[in-house]
Design a protein around this motif. Structure first.
Motif, PDB file in Angstrom:
ATOM      1  N   UNK A 264       0.820  -1.222   0.000  1.00 33.42           N
ATOM      2  CA  UNK A 264       0.000   0.000   0.000  1.00 33.42           C
ATOM      3  C   UNK A 264       0.846   1.261   0.000  1.00 33.42           C
ATOM      4  N   UNK A 265       2.104   1.150   0.420  1.00 30.40           N
ATOM      5  CA  UNK A 265       2.975   2.321   0.470  1.00 30.40           C
ATOM      6  C   UNK A 265       2.772   3.178   1.705  1.00 30.40           C
ATOM      7  N   UNK A 266       1.953   2.729   2.624  1.00 30.45           N
ATOM      8  CA  UNK A 266       1.702   3.480   3.854  1.00 30.45           C
ATOM      9  C   UNK A 266       2.891   3.304   4.798  1.00 30.45           C
ATOM     10  N   UNK A 267       3.458   4.412   5.272  1.00 35.05           N
ATOM     11  CA  UNK A 267       4.587   4.366   6.199  1.00 35.05           C
ATOM     12  C   UNK A 267       4.101   4.699   7.603  1.00 35.05           C
ATOM     13  N   UNK A 268       4.505   3.889   8.564  1.00 29.58           N
ATOM     14  CA  UNK A 268       4.056   4.040   9.949  1.00 29.58           C
ATOM     15  C   UNK A 268       5.248   4.088  10.894  1.00 29.58           C
ATOM     16  N   UNK A 269       5.095   4.727  12.067  1.00 32.63           N
ATOM     17  CA  UNK A 269       6.170   4.697  13.068  1.00 32.63           C
ATOM     18  C   UNK A 269       6.442   3.271  13.523  1.00 32.63           C
ATOM     19  N   UNK A 270       7.634   3.035  14.018  1.00 34.15           N
ATOM     20  CA  UNK A 270       8.028   1.718  14.485  1.00 34.15           C
ATOM     21  C   UNK A 270       7.088   1.242  15.597  1.00 34.15           C
ATOM     22  N   UNK A 271       6.665  -0.015  15.485  1.00 34.81           N
ATOM     23  CA  UNK A 271       5.827  -0.603  16.517  1.00 34.81           C
ATOM     24  C   UNK A 271       4.341  -0.380  16.334  1.00 34.81           C
ATOM     25  N   UNK A 272       3.922   0.270  15.243  1.00 36.72           N
ATOM     26  CA  UNK A 272       2.502   0.555  15.054  1.00 36.72           C
ATOM     27  C   UNK A 272       1.940  -0.120  13.798  1.00 36.72           C
ATOM     28  N   UNK A 273       2.525  -1.223  13.400  1.00 32.29           N
ATOM     29  CA  UNK A 273       2.116  -1.871  12.150  1.00 32.29           C
ATOM     30  C   UNK A 273       0.657  -2.313  12.209  1.00 32.29           C
ATOM     31  N   UNK A 274       0.331  -3.285  13.043  1.00 33.57           N
ATOM     32  CA  UNK A 274      -1.071  -3.697  13.151  1.00 33.57           C
ATOM     33  C   UNK A 274      -1.845  -2.800  14.118  1.00 33.57           C
ATOM     34  N   UNK A 275      -1.122  -2.173  15.035  1.00 33.59           N
ATOM     35  CA  UNK A 275      -1.783  -1.329  16.039  1.00 33.59           C
ATOM     36  C   UNK A 275      -2.422  -0.096  15.411  1.00 33.59           C
ATOM     37  N   UNK A 276      -2.021   0.230  14.176  1.00 27.68           N
ATOM     38  CA  UNK A 276      -2.606   1.399  13.525  1.00 27.68           C
ATOM     39  C   UNK A 276      -4.112   1.228  13.351  1.00 27.68           C
ATOM     40  N   UNK A 277      -4.583  -0.009  13.222  1.00 22.03           N
ATOM     41  CA  UNK A 277      -6.020  -0.241  13.079  1.00 22.03           C
ATOM     42  C   UNK A 277      -6.756   0.131  14.365  1.00 22.03           C
ATOM     43  N   UNK A 278      -6.181  -0.210  15.504  1.00 19.92           N
ATOM     44  CA  UNK A 278      -6.768   0.148  16.798  1.00 19.92           C
ATOM     45  C   UNK A 278      -6.767   1.671  16.977  1.00 19.92           C
TER      46      UNK A 278
END
Length: 349
Positions: A264-278
């Motif tokens: 998807x090309x979405x970049x997230x901070x470290x440690x928030x890969x699946x947690x971004x959904x929450x």
């Protein structure tokens, strides 16, 4: 019996059990400490007790780690993991005698951990576990000394940014999830997005915990079960997806989610890969007018302070700063500028 001032401090010299008893001599920094010690001995003798100085506790850190596990850790979900961590930390310190440790020893150990590349957050958690270990021993009456970890304050950390997806980001991510070969990843991700659960809570969900339009999460991080309503279409898909009893998603979907996120090309901070959904669920809940107390119950936070991280997203957050703040009106060109005396509030000519 006497208390005398010496070069090294205030010295107590007493035979609490009589002239034929053992002589006790102790030196204290202040006269008040010396007096309290003397009074304590006299009170014991007055009660008919024989004074016996406490023997120095020679037990080492690993023994207190075992004591902690037997008393408290055995009842915790992550008790075994914390016990192993305590043993590891004790080993790194050389498994010293607890009574010989000082707060400065802990400060030096903390600095060694930081110099070794351990993050400040992990270092704070390590010292918190060791502090709790000694506190349990003190509370159970198994240790009478001071807790050397109690005087060391946690390193102050900058508040981490909680990333969330806007509607466009959600659409991009789920378009990639639809292309995955994993049969479970789409539903696991939807559970996280629609109910704010953790990935592990959705991945280990059992079919019997999806009933009557609701999902019940058990074995949660804080040990408390919680029930959250489901959208009707998601409830129907979940009931049709897995067996009537047992794990709803027997195959792990984490890797499939990671691959879709990368595509998807979405970049997230470290440690928030699946947690971004929450975080996305919580952020949209507040932005759409939801209240913090309800969000706390949905997310399963033990304290409201955790939920307050999303307060700034509320449409009404700090709106009173505009309502009650000072007003400023732009004048037209050529208007006279009026100055005010800050002391009296009157106009200056």
């Amino acid at each position: 019996m006497a208390i005398k001032k010496t070069e090294s401090g205030w010295k107590v010299d007493v035979r609490p059990n009589g002239r034929d008893g053992k002589r006790v001599r102790r030196t204290f920094k202040t006269q008040a400490e010396a007096r309290r010690f003397e009074n304590k001995i006299l009170a014991q003798v007055a009660d008919g007790q024989q004074y016996a100085p406490l023997k120095r506790d020679r037990r080492r850190l690993m023994e207190f780690a075992t004591l902690w596990y037997d008393v408290q850790g055995v009842g915790l979900k992550d008790g075994r993991g914390r016990y192993r961590k305590m043993q590891q930390l004790a080993g790194l310190m050389g498994n010293p005698v607890l009574s010989t440790l000082t707060p400065m020893d802990m400060v030096r150990f903390r600095q060694q951990r930081l110099d070794a590349g351990i993050s400040p957050n992990t270092t704070n958690h390590d010292l918190a576990h060791l502090r709790a270990m000694v506190n349990v021993a003190i509370r159970m009456g198994e240790y009478r000394g001071e807790n050397p970890f109690a005087a060391v304050k946690a390193i102050r950390l900058p508040e981490t940014e909680l990333s969330y997806l806007d509607q466009e980001g959600i659409d991009v991510l789920f378009s990639q999830l639809r292309q995955s070969r994993n049969a479970h990843v789409m539903l696991v991700a939807r559970l996280c997005l629609n109910t704010g659960c953790r990935w592990s809570e959705a991945q280990t969900l059992r079919s019997e915990n999806v009933q009557h339009g609701r999902v019940t999460y058990v074995g949660t991080k804080n040990g408390r079960n919680r029930t959250v309503p489901l959208p009707a279409d998601l409830f129907d898909e979940l009931k049709a997806h897995g067996p009537r009893i047992g794990r709803l998603f027997p195959q792990d979907a984490y890797q499939a989610f990671s691959l879709a996120l990368n595509r998807s090309g979405i970049e997230l901070p470290k440690g928030q890969r699946t947690h971004v959904l929450r975080h996305t669920f919580a952020s949209h809940f507040i932005m759409n007018g939801g209240d913090l107390l309800t969000l706390q119950k949905i997310l399963g936070h033990r304290t409201i302070q955790m939920t307050m991280r999303y307060a700034h997203l509320s449409p009404d957050h700090l709106a009173d700063s505009i309502k009650y703040g000072p007003k400023f009106e732009c004048g037209q060109s050529g208007d006279t500028v009026r100055k005010w005396n800050p002391g009296t509030g009157r106009k200056l000519t």
